[in-house]
Scaffold this active site. Sequence first.
Site, PDB file in Angstrom:
ATOM      1  N   HIS A 112       1.933   4.863  -2.730  1.00  0.00           N
ATOM      2  CA  HIS A 112       1.881   6.134  -2.470  1.00  0.00           C
ATOM      3  C   HIS A 112       3.666   6.878  -2.654  1.00  0.00           C
ATOM      4  O   HIS A 112       3.837   7.820  -3.462  1.00  0.00           O
ATOM      5  CB  HIS A 112       1.630   6.588  -1.191  1.00  0.00           C
ATOM      6  CG  HIS A 112       0.248   6.276  -0.710  1.00  0.00           C
ATOM      7  ND1 HIS A 112      -0.697   6.651  -1.569  1.00  0.00           N
ATOM      8  CD2 HIS A 112      -0.089   5.631   0.359  1.00  0.00           C
ATOM      9  CE1 HIS A 112      -2.065   6.471  -0.751  1.00  0.00           C
ATOM     10  NE2 HIS A 112      -1.587   5.802   0.116  1.00  0.00           N
ATOM     11  N   HIS A 147       0.778  -1.366   0.027  1.00  0.00           N
ATOM     12  CA  HIS A 147      -0.290  -0.026  -0.126  1.00  0.00           C
ATOM     13  C   HIS A 147       0.803   1.209  -0.063  1.00  0.00           C
ATOM     14  O   HIS A 147       0.616   2.123  -0.680  1.00  0.00           O
ATOM     15  CB  HIS A 147      -0.908   0.207   1.186  1.00  0.00           C
ATOM     16  CG  HIS A 147      -1.810   1.140   1.385  1.00  0.00           C
ATOM     17  ND1 HIS A 147      -3.160   1.038   0.710  1.00  0.00           N
ATOM     18  CD2 HIS A 147      -1.796   2.402   1.733  1.00  0.00           C
ATOM     19  CE1 HIS A 147      -3.599   2.432   0.966  1.00  0.00           C
ATOM     20  NE2 HIS A 147      -2.673   3.026   1.654  1.00  0.00           N
ATOM     21  N   GLU A 148       1.733   1.398   0.899  1.00  0.00           N
ATOM     22  CA  GLU A 148       2.801   2.545   1.118  1.00  0.00           C
ATOM     23  C   GLU A 148       3.682   2.583  -0.219  1.00  0.00           C
ATOM     24  O   GLU A 148       3.992   3.774  -0.454  1.00  0.00           O
ATOM     25  CB  GLU A 148       3.542   2.434   2.562  1.00  0.00           C
ATOM     26  CG  GLU A 148       2.609   2.365   3.539  1.00  0.00           C
ATOM     27  CD  GLU A 148       1.658   3.670   3.756  1.00  0.00           C
ATOM     28  OE1 GLU A 148       1.966   4.842   3.248  1.00  0.00           O
ATOM     29  OE2 GLU A 148       0.428   3.688   4.354  1.00  0.00           O
TER      30      GLU A 148
END
Length: 422
Positions: free
Chosen positions: A23, A19-20
């Site tokens: 980003h 997920h990170e």
Amino acid sequence: MIITIIAFIIIFGILVLVHEYGHYFFAKRAGILVREFSIGMGPKIWWKRRHGTTYTIRILPLGGYVRMAGMDDDSDSLRPGLAVSLQLNDQGKVTTINASNQTTLFQGVPLRVVDFDLEKDLWISGYLSDDETEVKRYDVDHDATIIEKDGTEVRIAPLDVQFNSASLPARMMTNFAGAMNNFILSLVVFVIVGFMVAAIPTNSNRLGSVVDNSPAAKAGLKANDQITKINSTTVKNWDTMSSYISDQPGKKLQITYVRNGVTHHTSATTKKIVQNGQSYGQLGITEKTTTNFKARLGYGWHMFTYSATLIFTTLGHMFTRGFSLNDLGGPVAIYAGTSQATSLGVTGVLSFLAMLSINLGIVNLLPIPALDGGKLLLNICEAIIRRPIPEKFELAINLIGFAFLMLLMILVTWNDIQRYFM
């Protein structure tokens, strides 16, 4: 117990990392400085700085974050009156500001801070060796670092590399990328599972088998029967059938089925199953399976869309049936689910990981302040009004959202402890 804990840490770590990284990747592409990429929360246990980003592993494996320039404030580490030391280059510019008492700089210049600007004009001023007769001012290098109170060294955040300096489409993509990565992970893992299991469900309305002495067996149903209607609901696939049966705990169902080309009618009362505080209906039938290569390949997409539909259905039930904490699950529920998944072996753990990944992606896109969906909503508002959202308003909205999420997490965690351990 040990296996469950290890599996829990690995699952949580993979979810957060994927997920990170979404980003992180799109922030870097947009020219946004990623000051820190952290796996875990709380005190750090390892860190390394590379290409302008500080990578950290923190002690609590319950999350993580990508810390972008402009999304935090160096005033948390620096303030007037604070004693720091400075590392200077050959031109006399500051390359490192040490605001921590956990480390020292070789030949560092001692300074008691009077004022600073690490965003626009890039300077810091103060008293040398507590000599208050003269305020000394130093220029700060654009790529200088600051050693924060906990000993973590990160880049300073000049305006040109801050999040809000990127274009609106780039910021929107950066906000969306975390959930996007979770969707990709879920799909890939489901495809892998499709090639690991012995056989693939066909998602047809034809029965694979009927459990002995089950409601279905007592109603006369047999393997290979094709169910076409339950009550007034037309059945075309297993998903429709299983979902309908699950929603009818302890209820009598009128069933229409085809056997050897002949249509028959029967009735059966579902068995009521209570799990985690919720009731489900069960007939005692299994899905027909196949070992076809194409079916194995398509299994990933089918499970991905089925899982997404299931999550949206659950979210919808919160509004139509009333909100309940039992509809939500936090780290405790994930740990309990991990325990069940590990009992099913590697495929069970992978399927659980894929399900959690798509769940995390969808929940993060909900238009709630402090979540990625809330940030995207503000981006859309900015596009509509054609000017940036006032910084104070955005900060206030995110703080309210964060406080709400923290309160909700506490309530959900306590509810999970009661459900699973008390």
